[in-house]
Design an enzyme around this catalytic site. Structure first.
Site, PDB file in Angstrom:
ATOM      1  N   ASP A   1       0.693   4.478   7.751  1.00  0.00           N
ATOM      2  CA  ASP A   1      -0.651   3.980   7.474  1.00  0.00           C
ATOM      3  C   ASP A   1      -0.596   2.474   7.220  1.00  0.00           C
ATOM      4  OD1 ASP A   1      -3.298   5.180   5.218  1.00  0.00           O
ATOM      5  OD2 ASP A   1      -3.247   3.538   6.683  1.00  0.00           O
TER       6      ASP A   1
ATOM      7  N   HIS B   1      -3.140   0.673   6.805  1.00  0.00           N
ATOM      8  CA  HIS B   1      -4.190   0.519   5.774  1.00  0.00           C
ATOM      9  C   HIS B   1      -5.013  -0.755   5.962  1.00  0.00           C
ATOM     10  CE1 HIS B   1      -5.878   1.561   1.742  1.00  0.00           C
ATOM     11  NE2 HIS B   1      -5.509   2.750   2.138  1.00  0.00           N
TER      12      HIS B   1
ATOM     13  N   TYR C   1       0.811  -1.222   0.000  1.00  0.00           N
ATOM     14  CA  TYR C   1       0.000   0.000   0.000  1.00  0.00           C
ATOM     15  C   TYR C   1       0.842   1.269   0.000  1.00  0.00           C
ATOM     16  CZ  TYR C   1      -2.369   4.053   1.215  1.00  0.00           C
ATOM     17  OH  TYR C   1      -2.786   5.343   1.177  1.00  0.00           O
TER      18      TYR C   1
ATOM     19  N   GLU D   1      -4.241  15.823   6.462  1.00  0.00           N
ATOM     20  CA  GLU D   1      -3.563  15.151   5.346  1.00  0.00           C
ATOM     21  C   GLU D   1      -3.726  16.031   4.119  1.00  0.00           C
ATOM     22  OE1 GLU D   1      -5.331  11.447   4.319  1.00  0.00           O
ATOM     23  OE2 GLU D   1      -3.617  10.795   3.163  1.00  0.00           O
TER      24      GLU D   1
ATOM     25  N   ARG E   1     -10.401  10.414  11.653  1.00  0.00           N
ATOM     26  CA  ARG E   1      -9.934  10.698  10.293  1.00  0.00           C
ATOM     27  C   ARG E   1     -11.070  10.922   9.288  1.00  0.00           C
ATOM     28  NH1 ARG E   1      -6.115  11.448   7.498  1.00  0.00           N
ATOM     29  NH2 ARG E   1      -5.862   9.570   6.249  1.00  0.00           N
TER      30      ARG E   1
HETATM   31  C1  CS2 Z   1      -5.174   6.506   2.368  1.00  0.00           C
HETATM   32  C2  CS2 Z   1      -6.112   6.856   1.248  1.00  0.00           C
HETATM   33  O1  CS2 Z   1      -4.626   8.782   2.420  1.00  0.00           O
HETATM   34  C3  CS2 Z   1      -4.795   7.771   3.110  1.00  0.00           C
HETATM   35  O2  CS2 Z   1      -4.680   7.717   4.338  1.00  0.00           O
HETATM   36  O3  CS2 Z   1      -5.694   5.558   3.254  1.00  0.00           O
HETATM   37  O4  CS2 Z   1      -5.359   7.481   0.245  1.00  0.00           O
HETATM   38  C4  CS2 Z   1      -6.845   5.666   0.644  1.00  0.00           C
HETATM   39  O5  CS2 Z   1      -5.906   4.726   0.164  1.00  0.00           O
HETATM   40  C5  CS2 Z   1      -7.704   6.168  -0.490  1.00  0.00           C
HETATM   41  O6  CS2 Z   1      -8.517   7.210  -0.026  1.00  0.00           O
HETATM   42  C6  CS2 Z   1      -8.579   5.042  -1.029  1.00  0.00           C
HETATM   43  O7  CS2 Z   1      -9.458   5.545  -1.985  1.00  0.00           O
HETATM   44 MG    MG Z   2      -5.309   6.004   5.270  1.00  0.00          MG
END
Ligand code: CS2
Ligand code: MG
Length: 408
Positions: free
Chosen positions: A215, A217, A160, A344, A288
């Site tokens: 992250d 994820h 990821y 972010e 978040r």
């Molecule tokens: C990720 C997201 O930015 C983040 O924290 O978790 O970019 C995520 O992968 C995307 O929003 C998925 O569409």
């Molecule tokens: Mg994320």
């Protein structure tokens, strides 16, 4: 005052932005974002087929009653598609309200609690040295906080948030390869063996000041997440994000029992009921949610207020899939929120995006400064929009090496 028209636009440079424009009989218009990443046509259809016909003729200043009408009136409540559609309407109505008051939106929330809001960038690398270069790139640019994602040795596919070698500021644009997702392979053991040591090395290389975020994820089981959180406690992360899927909010108790690492969860949530236990039991440190996916400003403000009662700070989602409209709504909330944490920030700052969404918010040395223009502080150029249209895209899906379907 009445709403006389509402239009939905789908498309944009590198993204399928879903933009709503609500027009009133006094000439004031409002803008909202309904961009649900990789499912963009669905909130657009919800707006066009069900919500907009029930919006025309209403007083745009009654944003609370309109929100309740659409939320309770749907009967089948919640879900990211509906909440993104409501979110756009709500955002646009707040935009109208603030324009009528001739004030930037944050003034209607209670004014500024800070001038600059801390943001974080995404550093990425195919291996640790590549990632170190990427982090250095953002530190050079003045960022004080950086999310770090690294290719894992031996992992069958990238993993990821990992860019190809040498790409430090990869603008993660949508993969417009159609609705059939690509497949990625994940191996938790390889990740668990490599990542804690990599985070340690990053802390050693960049010293105690840099705010380091990571992250996970959703890739770990609760027990694995507890083990990982324990292993990285000494790194003093700013946060560990989505360590384990939070459908089961109580699963997060296990992490709290084994580590003091700050936990950030919520980008996939679309209502306060997805996170109220996490907040009330203080199982997380940052919430978040994104204004678009979680029902707009009205509902997200409720979540922020609940979080403030429980020492939970904001860390709004700001992935590249987010429209400058969503980021603007979040910039106003970030300026106001007494429990602001971090934002972010990965919007595609390209000339094409700026032409489509002219805005006055500024980013200087890793700090976001909200616009003082009336309303959201972002406009929308319909002539620019005419060149874009929807292009299907999809997230990858993830399998374990034995074929088990896993979490993207
Ligand atoms: C990720 C997201 O930015 C983040 O924290 O978790 O970019 C995520 O992968 C995307 O929003 C998925 O569409
Ligand atoms: Mg994320």
């Amino acid at each position: 005052m009445k709403i006389t028209d509402a239009k939905v636009f789908v498309g944009g440079p590198g993204k399928n932005y879903v933009t709503l424009k609500i027009v009133t009989d006094q000439g004031v218009y409002g803008l909202g974002d309904a961009t649900l990443n990789n499912r963009e046509t669905l909130p657009a259809a919800y707006l066009q087929d069900y919500l907009i016909p029930n919006l025309i003729g209403r007083d745009p200043r009654n944003s609370e009653d309109i929100w309740q009408f659409f939320y309770r009136g749907a009967y089948f409540r919640r879900g990211p598609i509906a909440m993104a559609a409501f979110g756009a309407i709500d955002m646009a109505l707040w935009d109208i309200k603030a324009k009528l008051a001739d004030m930037p939106l944050y003034q209607l929330f209670g004014g500024k609690s800070r001038d600059g809001a801390l943001v974080y960038a995404h550093a990425t690398g195919s291996d640790l040295e590549d990632l170190i270069d990427s982090i250095a790139f953002y530190v050079e640019q003045g960022y004080k906080a950086v999310r770090v994602q690294c290719g894992i040795p031996g992992m069958p596919t990238k993993g990821y948030g990992v860019a190809d070698k040498g790409l430090t500021d990869t603008p993660f644009i949508t993969d417009f390869s159609g609705v059939h997702p690509k497949e990625e392979i994940w191996d938790t053991d390889r990740y668990m063996r490599f990542m804690p040591a990599a985070l340690s090395e990053i802390r050693d290389r960049f010293g105690p000041e840099l705010k380091i975020l990571h992250d996970v994820h959703h890739r770990l089981l609760p027990r694995e997440a507890a083990e990982f959180a324990k292993a990285v406690e000494h790194v003093n992360l700013f946060w560990l994000e989505d360590p384990t899927p939070a459908d089961d909010q109580s699963a997060l108790k296990l992490i709290r029992q084994h580590s003091t690492v700050p936990i950030a969860i919520g980008e996939v949530f679309n209502s306060i009921w997805d996170c109220n236990q996490l907040i009330e039991n203080e199982l997380i440190d940052f919430i978040r949610v994104a204004v678009t996916y979680a029902g707009g400003i009205t509902h997200v403000k409720r979540i922020v207020d609940l979080a403030a009662l429980h020492h939970v700070r904001t860390g709004f989602h700001g992935a590249p899939s987010h429209s400058p409209l969503c980021m603007a709504a979040q910039a106003h909330l970030n300026a106001w929120a007494p429990n602001f944490g971090i934002q972010e920030y990965l919007v595609l700052d390209t000339p094409e995006c700026d032409a489509l969404f002219p805005a006055k918010h500024t980013l200087i040395n890793g700090m976001m400064y909200v616009s003082d223009e009336p309303g959201l502080g972002v406009d929308f150029d319909e002539n620019e929009a005419a060149q874009y249209s929807y292009k299907p895209g999809s997230h990858p899906i993830v399998r374990l090496e034995d074929g088990t379907l896993w979490n993207y």
